[in-house]
Scaffold this motif. Structure first.
Motif, PDB file in Angstrom:
ATOM      1  N   GLN A 434     -13.281 -53.057   4.454  1.00 12.75           N
ATOM      2  CA  GLN A 434     -13.983 -52.457   3.323  1.00 12.75           C
ATOM      3  C   GLN A 434     -14.939 -53.493   2.748  1.00 12.75           C
ATOM      4  O   GLN A 434     -14.606 -54.665   2.622  1.00 12.75           O
ATOM      5  CB  GLN A 434     -12.982 -52.015   2.257  1.00 12.75           C
ATOM      6  CG  GLN A 434     -11.945 -51.010   2.759  1.00 12.75           C
ATOM      7  CD  GLN A 434     -10.844 -50.766   1.742  1.00 12.75           C
ATOM      8  OE1 GLN A 434     -10.785 -51.428   0.713  1.00 12.75           O
ATOM      9  NE2 GLN A 434      -9.971 -49.813   2.030  1.00 12.75           N
ATOM     10  N   THR A 435     -16.139 -53.052   2.365  1.00  9.63           N
ATOM     11  CA  THR A 435     -17.141 -53.965   1.826  1.00  9.63           C
ATOM     12  C   THR A 435     -16.975 -54.105   0.325  1.00  9.63           C
ATOM     13  O   THR A 435     -16.898 -53.116  -0.404  1.00  9.63           O
ATOM     14  CB  THR A 435     -18.565 -53.459   2.142  1.00  9.63           C
ATOM     15  OG1 THR A 435     -18.722 -53.359   3.559  1.00  9.63           O
ATOM     16  CG2 THR A 435     -19.608 -54.419   1.596  1.00  9.63           C
ATOM     17  N   THR A 444     -16.683 -58.363   3.760  1.00 12.07           N
ATOM     18  CA  THR A 444     -15.814 -57.333   4.297  1.00 12.07           C
ATOM     19  C   THR A 444     -14.376 -57.806   4.207  1.00 12.07           C
ATOM     20  O   THR A 444     -14.054 -58.920   4.623  1.00 12.07           O
ATOM     21  CB  THR A 444     -16.173 -57.025   5.761  1.00 12.07           C
ATOM     22  OG1 THR A 444     -17.536 -56.617   5.836  1.00 12.07           O
ATOM     23  CG2 THR A 444     -15.295 -55.901   6.300  1.00 12.07           C
TER      24      THR A 444
END
Length: 538
Positions: A434-435, A444
């Motif tokens: 997930q960023t 990330t």
């Protein structure tokens, strides 16, 4: 968990308060702030570790209303016997060297001298265990004369008092009684300001804890004992700490080399934080490539996030001499005409690691993802050697921006002198994560579930669509020694069952559209030709 969070918050508050003291005396974001903060924290941990171990050894001291006074009242013979009974890796302090003693003496004249003298004595009396050695064998001093960083001598007493008062307010003793996983959080918080330009550039790419945990869990999935663990570019020791936690601190010895004195000092503190004090004598400050201290030592486990770009042109010619040819079998990278700092020094570290593995050794190395597919040069020679000798266990290509401080895509290569050459695991984890935003950078982050998925898939040698493949040594050789999982994924064509009527209808539609396109094309050709005939000179 509540207690864990409480200690994390209190420790962060201590670090913040020490930074506040530095700022109040004109040292905020000063180059010396780093030394002051880390050395004061080191002194605090030595103090509290000594108190904790002495109380374990002599329960009556733990019950004393005033620990320092009880210690002072011991007869000399009994006190010396007490020190002799402590583990060799426990710091040795005298009652007047405790923080509580300095706190009581802070109203005496010339307190800054008392403060500096105390730190100097502690340093000399504990150098054997707690000092970091250089390549030449010289040992560093644990502490500088911290008050001397204040240029105005009239403020030195007040500065020293402020530091002691902050240290006196909180104890780490309860933390030593249990093994907590939050040490990494504390350590990362401690150095976060020194990984940015505002805090004085800290010369390392901080390895994300997720990557470190993945490397350790894949390397050592089974219990081991008496393991020799090594990092030739250790930095602050994130990779070594994860590996030690995975193996068990009592089951391993840590060895490290790094050219940075700052990194070596941070690693020393990290070892103390993580119950690995017995390995401090194995920390060596040196140029691993040019002057390797452990050249003739072989290791069971090696982890490394080597520098990708660093100018080593000053000693490049020496590396190409005959004495180095066995270690650097694939060669030494050329010096680029411009941007010498972009030299691919990581290729030297990979070769050094291969040379340093024991007969049953395992390694995990962070590399630029371009390394795993390069079609020629040193990269290709290294990959050929790993496959032909049967040392490659597998590769994991990480998501983009998993390192917040560099946009370089990275992969981790796993080596094993006893690898299964029929089941090499190649994994493309680039779509995971997930960023999130950290300051000006995007990073990330892998979830715990994604970490576990990578580890389990790799260790169980599973082939999962669009994630991993399991290939043989011969298949890799046929693919020109490519380590990229994507080059082994099957190309799948989706087939849809349709009736003959549907087929004729679709075909008719295609024919109709084509006839329309052809007609439009003929009209356009006539229009262009007409326009050309109308053109006249001048």
């Amino acid at each position: 968990m509540t207690q864990d969070i409480s200690f994390i918050n209190k420790t962060k508050q201590l670090i913040d308060s020490l930074k506040s003291v530095c700022a109040n005396y004109g040292l905020g974001n000063d180059g010396n702030e780093f030394k002051i903060i880390t050395q004061v924290v080191l002194y605090k941990f030595l103090n509290d570790k000594f108190r904790y171990e002495v109380k374990k050894e002599e329960p009556q001291l733990a019950q004393a209303e005033n620990f320092r006074e009880a210690l002072e009242n011991m007869e000399e013979e009994a006190y010396n016997f007490l020190l002799a009974s402590l583990n060799p890796n426990v710091p040795r302090l005298k009652p007047h060297q405790l923080i509580s003693a300095l706190h009581n003496r802070q109203n005496e004249g010339d307190f800054s001298k008392t403060f500096d003298d105390t730190l100097r004595q502690v340093s000399l009396e504990n150098a054997e265990v707690f000092s970091v050695k250089s390549f030449s064998g010289a040992k560093d001093s644990l502490f500088d004369e911290l008050s001397q960083f204040i240029s105005d001598s009239s403020q030195r007493d007040a500065f020293s008092k402020a530091l002691i008062n902050k240290l006196f307010e909180f104890s780490f003793e309860e933390m030593f009684g249990q093994k907590y996983d939050f040490f990494a959080t504390i350590f990362e918080y401690l150095i976060k300001d020194y990984n940015s330009d505002s805090g004085g550039k800290y010369a390392e790419y901080y390895t994300p804890h997720a990557v470190a945990r993945i490397m350790a869990s894949i390397m050592a999935p089974e219990p081991v004992k008496k393991a020799r663990c090594y990092d030739p570019s250790a930095g602050s020791g994130t990779l070594l700490m994860s590996l030690a936690h995975q193996i068990g601190e009592d089951n391993c010895s840590i060895y490290s080399e790094d050219i940075s004195q700052k990194s070596s000092n941070m690693l020393r503190l990290n070892l103390i934080l993580n119950n690995l004090t017995h390995s401090i004598p194995n920390i060596i400050k040196t140029n691993t490539i040019a002057q390797p201290y452990y050249l003739n030592t072989k290791f069971d486990y090696i982890v490394s996030n080597p520098p990708f770009k660093l100018d080593f042109s000053d000693f490049k010619d020496d590396l190409e001499k005959d004495i180095f040819k066995e270690r650097f079998f694939a060669g030494v990278p050329n010096v680029p005409k411009a941007k010498k700092e972009s030299m691919a020094i990581y290729l030297m570290f990979i070769q050094h690691i291969m040379y340093s593995l024991s007969d049953t050794g395992k390694a995990a190395i962070v590399v630029p993802t371009g390394f795993i597919t390069a079609q020629s040069g040193i990269e290709k020679k290294i990959r050929e050697r790993l496959i032909d000798k049967g040392w490659l266990r597998g590769v994991v290509s990480m998501p983009s921006n998993i390192f917040a401080s560099t946009g370089t895509n990275v992969s981790v290569i796993f080596l094993d002198k006893q690898a299964d050459t029929d089941q090499i695991v190649l994994m493309d984890a680039s779509k995971l994560g997930q960023t999130i935003k950290e300051g000006k950078n995007q990073r990330t982050v892998l979830t715990k579930e994604e970490e576990a998925r990578i580890i389990d898939t790799f260790n169980q040698k599973e082939a999962i669509e669009d994630l991993s493949v399991v290939v043989s040594k011969e298949q890799v050789q046929e693919k020109n020694y490519s380590f990229s999982a994507g080059q082994y994924f099957e190309v799948k064509i989706e087939y849809v069952d349709i009736s003959e009527e549907e087929f004729q209808e679709k075909l008719g539609g295609f024919e109709e559209r084509l006839e329309g396109l052809f007609a439009s094309g003929e009209n356009l050709d006539r229009e262009i030709m007409g326009n050309l005939k109308k053109l006249k000179f001048g």
